[in-house]
Design an enzyme around this catalytic site. Structure first.
Site, PDB file in Angstrom:
ATOM      1  N   TYR A 201      81.174 -19.615  39.369  1.00  0.00           N
ATOM      2  CA  TYR A 201      79.831 -20.013  38.976  1.00  0.00           C
ATOM      3  C   TYR A 201      78.781 -19.750  40.057  1.00  0.00           C
ATOM      4  CZ  TYR A 201      79.467 -22.482  34.517  1.00  0.00           C
ATOM      5  OH  TYR A 201      79.347 -22.793  33.178  1.00  0.00           O
TER       6      TYR A 201
ATOM      7  N   ASP B 209      80.932 -29.733  43.645  1.00  0.00           N
ATOM      8  CA  ASP B 209      80.645 -28.509  44.385  1.00  0.00           C
ATOM      9  C   ASP B 209      80.118 -28.738  45.792  1.00  0.00           C
ATOM     10  OD1 ASP B 209      79.649 -26.371  41.571  1.00  0.00           O
ATOM     11  OD2 ASP B 209      81.601 -27.096  42.248  1.00  0.00           O
TER      12      ASP B 209
ATOM     13  N   GLY C 244      80.734 -31.915  47.654  1.00  0.00           N
ATOM     14  CA  GLY C 244      81.751 -32.662  48.375  1.00  0.00           C
ATOM     15  C   GLY C 244      83.067 -31.918  48.539  1.00  0.00           C
TER      16      GLY C 244
ATOM     17  N   MET D 219      78.586 -22.236  50.749  1.00  0.00           N
ATOM     18  CA  MET D 219      78.662 -21.214  49.707  1.00  0.00           C
ATOM     19  C   MET D 219      77.334 -20.517  49.446  1.00  0.00           C
ATOM     20  SD  MET D 219      80.988 -23.359  47.082  1.00  0.00           S
ATOM     21  CE  MET D 219      79.651 -24.543  47.027  1.00  0.00           C
TER      22      MET D 219
END
Lengths: 664, 664
Positions: free
Chosen positions: B388, B304, B306, B313
């Site tokens: 997620y 998440d 790299g 995000m």
């Protein structure tokens, strides 16, 4: 009175009266615990099978332990309070003893301090004038050496000799090198022991005291940190829970609370959204074995519930000190050494707390966040066991999760050590002060009735890699889960390399969507098993110290993981013994015992009072519901929460700009 | 600008300008990250060795990654912003790719949806009129099969076909059975893959959609639970922290905060009471490998940080929604795909919280309690990675303890499954919906400078039983601790049966009371190691997934545990490779990497949005201070806390009496 309620004052008084009636009038009795004797499984099943109209109620009963004062005669009596009759009365066999009690602890300290031999030792110390010596009476433990008689090992300390009038001087900073032994039957000092203070096992006669500095915890004797601004929790519309007598309701949870001298808080009939989960949950005992092999320290192993009592030692919780926010309190009721009812005021507190976010999702395409906060219900009690404190709490969230949290704090048990000496079983935490290594192993007893059936099953699930195979796992990433039923009563362990997760299942109830057995899983933190050697008394007595999970088939009166009578006990009488029945339990009325805790190698930061070490066990639904049971909790909004913006920073105004302008 | 500050807008713009200057004017470039390139160790040592007057400042630098748009040519440039020159410019070798970016994800979704082949598949589904199909583009992963080109695996879903206008309909409840592949260079669909929906590896052509029900999370489409009363946190005198630019001070803690597109929050120069502890702390990456061995799921392994970026995000945190109480916000600053600075508003929030009792003791003789509450400082960011969410927080307490806490929430990654089918690598969470098992393995990078020295040592301490022996352990209770130095760089594991505790020590600094090396210990929860087979790409790429602790000797540019370029990477390029240098590190400039996380076997309660699973790593002082560093925190008092008494129950008035009167 509901069959599961704690005893009320009149019931305690009746019990005492009936017990006294078993003896000649005027016989001195020393009471060691009067508590509810809960109805049998059959009686409760009959009771609960009824609709709202309860024409049948099981009899109310009490359980009483007492001594003939000044003797070793120790009795166990079960009383039917409804009929006012004795159902059972036996003398407890030799080798088993009663716990301490408040009055006895105070009396033993006095006896130890006033004994001529103690005064001789104090003389040898050549203390400054006015110095005040203090005594922490310890349960004896067990080592098979002259330990048939109930007695106390009195560890001696001193207030700061320069402030002897300070009643709350931290005496643990001044451990003394001699230790009176008090016979609890005769209530007399029988001898003086000496504590090893060097690197080896040798002891010397008491020497003049070497002056050292104090290490105080009371605020008036410490610096005061500045800068802490108040933080207040407000519930302007009151709390979200309803407490009606013993019944507590909150956010789909419902349960009965009770309190007794030994277990402290007990929860019964815990259900979520009308679906029963746990019939009974309670702390069953905790064992604190010490690591110093040298006499008399080799005997140090406390069973804080069996040797004393979590209810007996419950703190009087103070509004705004122990608990923050909008708090309700419940008293406890126990009995004193004369069998008189004694209120433990504010023994339990109940309140809500906010514990951050419960769930959140933002659809990145629209940027719309939906966030729900995690409100929790806390039912808490704090116990002081001589030097140590334990903060015990049942915590419930809105998604069907129950947690039992324990915080260890208070003061390390200390012993004297000569300057410049090191030993491999303790940490020097102050000049002349050693804190011995010890373990804290707690046992939570969980009697489940998942989804309404008393017959449940313990399983464990593990994940493991699939072997690499061109047809079934061509790229080597595959892994699967496997659920194994625990077929037999016994002790079981965690295995983090396999991600072993224990669950309580109800195999009669299937999830309507995915067909799995409804279950609750347990998040159990690993704890090092009891290190004491298998043939040692430490090991034999602390039944529950060898496995993270025990499971037994329910039998009446199997409540305490270390056995009914732990004080100076030399046998295995608790859960290890019951589990050795090795019954089939693949779908049965099971009891699950969860062990967790700490290996405590003290650090100097744990002195004079230790910052909490926190351990917890969590119970979470697994395929018990059909979706997130908290999906219906109202969204977290500013209107509801009324947070305050501190830095005038709103909605993307970049106040980093000021930093930037200087870099051109 | 302080040498450790994040880039400011002008620095981002300058970087872009200089990079564009490397190419013909008008050349289309796609930027994939512009971030601070921190000064070297030597430069910072020179800078920090100065007194308050800093005559020497290291140059400001930036690190830029970018593509020639529409090609596989990917570049890495280091820019000296102080001189306005390029220090390094290389083409990244084949086999390494850039991460995703916001604009590309949106574009890929559009391309996938609009492709004629996709429309053919949608036709076959025979969806209700107006149904809206949605696409979650996934990084490709790696399997050695036609994966030299950077591409996306597009997993397809659908909004509730009965509510297609609802933009936030939970499309994960309607997974579709075909999956377009999009070439990220040509930005075109290259083929359509089909997903296995039965028990085996076979796929079929797209069939008419079987009508199933929705499973929504937005509140207007769910029942609303009642009874929750407001709980508000007030700080009427403001918060206890001071935030001046990047510098945060609170209760003896001091640190610098910064933010970048890849790591999100980074802390530098963390000290307590004037004593340095950690030079740099950051989340280094997280790997989420999936367990389904069947194509195309076998490729699912997200990094998440790299592959995307925790800064990229980061959520825009809303007052009163994400955070409760008195909150300060900080924006982040990143760059978009055109190299323009973009503010991430409210990317970090800073606030205090009350976390129960910190320490307590009551002298049972006097009944006087002293209790101090645990105030914490929270620095938090929340990231949304497609389905997620992760809530990431640095939490500090008043006793020198630092915790890194991660909460996993958001929506499970779902795939279609035929009715009545079960597979051993997923849970059916809704009719027709499977959530595959996966692991979350996070890596926290800790660059210590304990008590001011960059040279530190990693040790571990274990407790073990003494053998029973008449002279050294006559009663079998004895146990000792032993501290072992980690001599070589490498990967190391927990061992709960030995109570293995890893610590960072400074062997040059001794505790003045007990002579022990000052240290900080780490409470690391066990996590199942990566299950993927050793020769698989999953395993090779997720360097850090095999051990709970890695320790390496500091080298420049070794920041990311999975390597610099994780997207579609097929090699071991990160911490496992660096640790294999196997350097001597018994007293050296070390970096510690702590791995922790979850084995996630989904339960139905995790759908549609999962209640948080919480994991954390804690750092606690061990013989670093001379006593409890929070002994000076003011006592908890009602005057300060102003709690509210709910049930009119004061000071021992036993309101259980009413229950009792009925039992006579």
């Amino acid at each position: 009175m509901h069959p599961l309620s704690s005893l009320c004052e009149a019931e305690i008084s009746l019990s005492t009266k009936l017990v006294r009636g078993l003896h000649e009038p005027g016989t001195k009795l020393r009471f060691k615990g009067i508590t509810t004797h809960e109805p049998s499984r059959k009686e409760m099943q009959q009771y609960r099978a009824q609709s709202d109209v309860k024409s049948y109620t099981p009899p109310r009963r009490s359980w009483v332990n007492y001594y003939l004062t000044g003797t070793a005669s120790f009795f166990e009596v079960i009383i039917n309070l409804t009929t006012g009759t004795i159902e059972k009365s036996i003398e407890v066999p030799a080798g088993f003893h009663g716990p301490v009690d408040d009055e006895e602890i105070i009396a033993v300290e006095k006896i130890a301090l006033e004994d001529p031999r103690t005064k001789v030792e104090i003389e040898k110390l050549k203390l400054p004038d006015g110095a005040v010596v203090v005594c922490d009476p310890w349960i004896w433990g067990a080592d098979g050496v002259a330990d048939d008689v109930r007695q106390y090992q009195c560890y001696m300390y001193m207030r700061d000799p320069n402030k002897p009038a300070e009643l709350d001087s931290n005496h643990y900073a001044f451990p003394l090198t001699f230790s009176p032994v008090v016979d609890a039957v005769t209530m007399q000092v029988t001898r003086i022991d000496y504590l090893p203070t060097g690197a080896g096992f040798e002891t010397t006669s008491t020497q003049p005291w070497r002056a050292t500095k104090p290490n105080e915890y009371i605020p008036e004797l410490n610096e005061k940190r500045t800068g802490l601004k108040p933080l207040r929790v407000l519930q302007p519309e009151g709390a979200s829970f309803a407490l009606e007598g013993d019944i507590l309701k909150w956010q789909k949870w419902e349960m009965r609370t009770s309190f007794n001298y030994r277990e402290g808080m007990v929860l019964h009939e815990v259900s979520f959204d009308g679906r029963p989960l746990f019939y009974r949950v309670s702390l069953s005992d905790m064992s604190i074995p010490y690591s110093d092999p040298r006499a008399p320290f080799h005997k140090k192993q406390a069973f804080d519930l069996g040797d004393a009592g979590a209810g007996l030692m419950a703190n009087d919780l103070k509004l705004g000190c122990d608990c923050l926010g909008a708090i309700a309190y419940k008293d406890g009721l126990i009995a004193d050494d004369q069998g008189r009812p004694v209120v433990k005021p504010n023994a339990m507190c109940i309140h809500e707390q906010d514990a951050g976010i419960l769930w959140k999702h933002t659809n990145y395409r629209t940027g719309r966040p939906v966030v729900v906060r995690r409100r929790e219900l806390v039912i808490q009690s704090i116990i002081t066991v001589s030097n140590y404190e334990y903060i015990l709490a049942f915590i419930f969230d809105q998604a069907g999760e129950m947690t039992y949290e324990v915080r260890a704090t208070g003061i390390l048990s200390t012993q004297p050590i000569d300057p410049g000496v090191e030993v491999p079983y303790g940490t020097v935490v102050h000049d002349g002060v050693l804190a011995g290594y010890h373990q804290h192993i707690l046992s939570l007893r969980v009697d489940p009735e998942l989804d309404g059936d008393m017959d449940n099953r313990l399983v464990y699930e593990e994940t493991s890699a699939l072997p690499r195979h061109p047809e079934t796992n061509p790229h080597g990433n595959g892994y699967v889960s496997k659920r194994t039923t625990v077929e037999k009563a016994g002790g079981y362990d965690l295995e983090s390399k396999k991600n072993r997760v224990f669950m309580i299942e109800n195999p009669k109830k299937k999830n309507p969507v995915n067909g799995k057995n409804v279950a609750y899983k347990m998040h159990i933190p690993p704890v090092q098993p009891l290190l004491a050697e298998e043939n040692s008394y430490h090991y034999k007595r602390a039944d529950f110290g060898d496995h993270s999970v025990y499971v037994t088939k329910y039998q009446e009166n199997e409540l305490f993981a270390g056995g009914q009578y732990t004080n100076q006990n030399k046998q295995t009488t608790g859960v290890r013994k019951w589990a050795a029945r090795n019954e089939d339990i693949s779908n049965d009325d099971i009891v699950v015992w969860v062990q967790f805790g700490l290996q405590h190698v003290p650090r100097i930061e744990d002195f004079p009072v230790m910052p909490v070490e926190i351990v917890k066990v969590a119970f979470k639904p697994v395929n018990f519901f059909t979706r997130n049971p908290a999906i219906d909790v109202p969204q977290s909004t500013q209107e509801f929460n009324q947070s305050t913006l501190l830095n005038g920073h709103q909605n993307g105004v970049n106040d980093n700009k000021s930093e930037c302008s200087s870099c051109q």
